[in-house]
Design an enzyme around this catalytic site. Structure first.
Site, mmCIF file in Angstrom:
data_model
loop_
_atom_site.group_PDB
_atom_site.id
_atom_site.type_symbol
_atom_site.label_atom_id
_atom_site.label_comp_id
_atom_site.label_asym_id
_atom_site.label_seq_id
_atom_site.Cartn_x
_atom_site.Cartn_y
_atom_site.Cartn_z
ATOM 1 N N ARG A 154 0.808 -1.220 0.000
ATOM 2 C CA ARG A 154 0.000 0.000 0.000
ATOM 3 C C ARG A 154 0.845 1.276 0.000
ATOM 4 O O ARG A 154 0.524 2.258 0.644
ATOM 5 C CB ARG A 154 -0.959 -0.005 1.199
ATOM 6 C CG ARG A 154 -1.889 -1.207 1.254
ATOM 7 C CD ARG A 154 -2.778 -1.296 0.019
ATOM 8 N NE ARG A 154 -3.601 -2.505 0.064
ATOM 9 C CZ ARG A 154 -3.307 -3.660 -0.530
ATOM 10 N NH1 ARG A 154 -2.184 -3.761 -1.251
ATOM 11 N NH2 ARG A 154 -4.095 -4.697 -0.448
ATOM 12 N N SER A 204 -11.180 -1.577 2.097
ATOM 13 C CA SER A 204 -10.598 -2.011 3.370
ATOM 14 C C SER A 204 -10.164 -0.793 4.167
ATOM 15 O O SER A 204 -9.425 0.059 3.669
ATOM 16 C CB SER A 204 -9.398 -2.930 3.134
ATOM 17 O OG SER A 204 -9.800 -4.116 2.482
ATOM 18 N N GLU A 274 -5.825 2.459 6.335
ATOM 19 C CA GLU A 274 -5.393 2.396 4.956
ATOM 20 C C GLU A 274 -5.955 3.571 4.166
ATOM 21 O O GLU A 274 -5.350 4.056 3.215
ATOM 22 C CB GLU A 274 -5.878 1.076 4.328
ATOM 23 C CG GLU A 274 -5.479 0.885 2.883
ATOM 24 C CD GLU A 274 -5.842 -0.489 2.350
ATOM 25 O OE1 GLU A 274 -6.382 -0.546 1.234
ATOM 26 O OE2 GLU A 274 -5.614 -1.485 3.056
#
Length: 279
Positions: A154, A204, A274
């Protein structure tokens, strides 16, 4: 900005620009520099939470006007940053190219996907992306290749270098079209079955802690269905914070803090969001 994010949350932007070419993006950046104005880039807005008060900046929106996808050679696909990953997956299928099936159903653009090295079901864009073209913070064209993109979990070099991704190159492999389609259909079925796609969200919510799964930790702490205002931990998948219809940015942030504090207290594990929060 609620109209430009998958969370359906966020106040107005100071200025919104919809460039149709690299030259227009460069012009916007140079003008922002000249006027000492901040700018941010938005693709599909699928990993973004915008403040209820909006964004005091120039928002460069890369969408359908900047979404060309084309086959470069037998195994290479080029996509402009505003193209949806879903679109690239379909082009790969049409040309019997495998390796990108995991991305089918990820609700993001190619630019945003490369920026955060999007991934799912054991695959990541760093497995198939080998070049990103960009406009740098001075308004000049450039590119990064291979390891210089620093694609990791990420994260990418673009988090730190201030460049605007304009194009992404995918290197895939010839494969059987029926097998590719079967994988894509399987991943899509898993998403529809296990994820709360019927509600606005940013995907998410938390990064995967090393050695754990965020959703499992949250569920084990009894937080499924926990809510603050219009924000709720999904009862379908605890890894998703959803907008039940009236959630504000503060609702989401308060709920995420409550979740992280509870998991830390009960499991001793730190959860990191995230989702990018923008004001």
């Amino acid at each position: 900005m609620s109209a430009h994010t998958t969370f359906k949350i966020g106040g107005p932007a100071r200025v919104m620009a919809f460039p149709k070419s690299e030259d227009e993006i460069a012009l916007i950046i140079k003008k922002c520099n000249e006027l000492s104005k901040r700018y941010i880039v938005v693709g599909n807005g699928s990993n973004l939470l915008v403040d209820d008060g909006g964004i005091d900046a120039v928002v460069i929106a890369l969408g359908k006007d900047f979404s060309e996808v084309k086959l470069v050679d037998d195994t290479t696909i080029f996509a402009q940053a505003g193209a949806q990953l879903m679109k690239v997956c379909r082009v790969a299928l049409e040309n019997e190219l495998g390796g990108l099936e995991f991305a089918y159903g990820i609700p993001g653009s190619c630019g945003g996907g490369a920026f955060m090295n999007a991934g799912a079901y054991g695959g990541e864009l760093r497995d198939v992306v080998f070049r990103c073209e960009h406009i740098d913070k001075n308004g000049e064209k450039g590119f990064l290749l291979g390891e210089d993109m620093k694609l990791s979990y990420r994260h990418s070099a673009y988090y730190d270098n201030g460049c605007v991704i304009t194009g992404v190159y995918f290197k895939l492999k010839k494969a059987d079209a029926q097998e590719i389609k079967a994988k894509m259909d399987d991943f899509m079925l898993r998403r529809k079955t296990k994820q709360p796609l019927e509600y606005p969200s940013a995907g998410s919510t938390f990064k995967r802690p090393q050695g754990y799964f965020a959703g499992a930790l949250i569920e084990e702490c009894g937080l499924k269905g926990c809510s603050v205002g219009g924000a709720q931990v999904s009862t379908k998948h605890a890894g998703f914070v959803i907008n039940t219809g009236s959630a504000t940015c503060n609702d989401v942030l308060s709920l995420c803090k409550k979740v992280a504090d509870t998991v830390k207290a009960q499991k001793g594990v730190d959860l990191e969001m995230e989702i990018r929060v923008t004001r």
